[in-house]
Design a protein around this motif. Structure first.
Motif, PDB file in Angstrom:
ATOM      1  N   PHE A   1      -6.971  -7.866  -0.329  1.00 52.81           N
ATOM      2  CA  PHE A   1      -6.818  -8.698  -1.519  1.00 52.81           C
ATOM      3  C   PHE A   1      -8.107  -9.480  -1.726  1.00 52.81           C
ATOM      4  O   PHE A   1      -8.574 -10.163  -0.810  1.00 52.81           O
ATOM      5  N   LEU A   2      -8.675  -9.380  -2.907  1.00 50.72           N
ATOM      6  CA  LEU A   2      -9.910 -10.080  -3.249  1.00 50.72           C
ATOM      7  C   LEU A   2      -9.610 -11.214  -4.221  1.00 50.72           C
ATOM      8  O   LEU A   2      -8.630 -11.148  -4.969  1.00 50.72           O
TER       9      LEU A   2
ATOM     10  N   GLU B   1       2.926   1.494   3.263  1.00 46.86           N
ATOM     11  CA  GLU B   1       2.748   2.949   3.130  1.00 46.86           C
ATOM     12  C   GLU B   1       1.300   3.362   3.404  1.00 46.86           C
ATOM     13  O   GLU B   1       1.051   4.380   4.050  1.00 46.86           O
ATOM     14  N   LEU B   2       0.358   2.592   2.915  1.00 43.21           N
ATOM     15  CA  LEU B   2      -1.056   2.904   3.144  1.00 43.21           C
ATOM     16  C   LEU B   2      -1.423   2.768   4.616  1.00 43.21           C
ATOM     17  O   LEU B   2      -2.194   3.574   5.148  1.00 43.21           O
TER      18      LEU B   2
ATOM     19  N   LYS C   1      -0.847 -10.677  -4.478  1.00 41.85           N
ATOM     20  CA  LYS C   1      -0.351 -10.944  -3.129  1.00 41.85           C
ATOM     21  C   LYS C   1       1.096 -11.416  -3.199  1.00 41.85           C
ATOM     22  O   LYS C   1       1.441 -12.271  -4.013  1.00 41.85           O
ATOM     23  N   GLY C   2       1.947 -10.810  -2.380  1.00 43.62           N
ATOM     24  CA  GLY C   2       3.363 -11.158  -2.373  1.00 43.62           C
ATOM     25  C   GLY C   2       4.208 -10.339  -3.336  1.00 43.62           C
ATOM     26  O   GLY C   2       5.430 -10.362  -3.261  1.00 43.62           O
ATOM     27  N   ASN C   3       3.568  -9.576  -4.224  1.00 47.36           N
ATOM     28  CA  ASN C   3       4.297  -8.714  -5.153  1.00 47.36           C
ATOM     29  C   ASN C   3       4.998  -7.614  -4.352  1.00 47.36           C
ATOM     30  O   ASN C   3       4.357  -6.954  -3.533  1.00 47.36           O
TER      31      ASN C   3
ATOM     32  N   TRP D   1       3.311  -4.163  -4.210  1.00 50.38           N
ATOM     33  CA  TRP D   1       2.087  -4.120  -3.409  1.00 50.38           C
ATOM     34  C   TRP D   1       2.363  -4.305  -1.925  1.00 50.38           C
ATOM     35  O   TRP D   1       1.658  -3.735  -1.087  1.00 50.38           O
ATOM     36  N   GLU D   2       3.373  -5.066  -1.567  1.00 47.39           N
ATOM     37  CA  GLU D   2       3.726  -5.208  -0.151  1.00 47.39           C
ATOM     38  C   GLU D   2       4.227  -3.872   0.402  1.00 47.39           C
ATOM     39  O   GLU D   2       3.887  -3.481   1.515  1.00 47.39           O
ATOM     40  N   THR D   3       5.020  -3.140  -0.389  1.00 47.65           N
ATOM     41  CA  THR D   3       5.477  -1.803   0.006  1.00 47.65           C
ATOM     42  C   THR D   3       4.294  -0.841   0.083  1.00 47.65           C
ATOM     43  O   THR D   3       4.182  -0.057   1.036  1.00 47.65           O
TER      44      THR D   3
END
Length: 142
Positions: free
Chosen positions: A120-121, A110-111, A99-101, A104-106
């Motif tokens: 996020f688990l 996109e998703l 989270k916050g990477n 992954w935020e990008t």
């Protein structure tokens, strides 16, 4: 009824441990059908600059035989949009340690454009294949 029909998660799953199992079991709680991508040896070498301890075929066999996994596949890309074109899923699961990477935020943005959620688990603290490898190197055998 679960929130999602088809879920996807991806990882190396080297030296399979309880953290991997927790992630997969938690993911399955959210979806009817869980697909797990197992990163190929060459992909791991490309982005981690190290080879897995356990071969891709063995890792695939292990993950395929986990009760909560409906299907396991080898994957040679980290590009989730590309994977989505090959596999139709509603959601991707990832550990909350990401989270916050920025990547992954990008990816989340996109998703969302193609109607896929990113969930996020909880990350299992204190266990990782990398940590296990370091402990193995430091172990003293009698």
């Amino acid at each position: 009824m679960k929130k999602y029909k088809v879920g996807y998660t991806q990882g190396v799953y080297d030296m399979f441990h309880v953290g991997h199992l927790n992630l997969l079991q938690n993911a399955k709680e959210y979806c009817d059908y869980l697909i797990v991508g197992v990163n190929t040896d060459s992909l791991v070498q490309d982005y981690k600059k190290k080879s897995p301890v356990v071969s891709e075929q063995d890792r695939l066999t292990i993950v395929s035989n986990i009760r909560c996994v409906d299907k396991a596949i080898l994957t040679a890309t980290l590009d989730k949009i590309k994977i989505h074109k090959e596999i139709d899923f509603d959601v991707i699961f990832i550990g909350d340690d990401w989270k916050g990477n920025p990547r992954w935020e990008t990816t989340k943005i996109e998703l969302k454009k193609i109607g896929v959620d990113l969930v996020f688990l909880p990350y299992t603290q204190g266990v990782s294949s990398t940590l296990m490898r370091c402990q193995e190197k430091d172990a003293v055998y009698e």
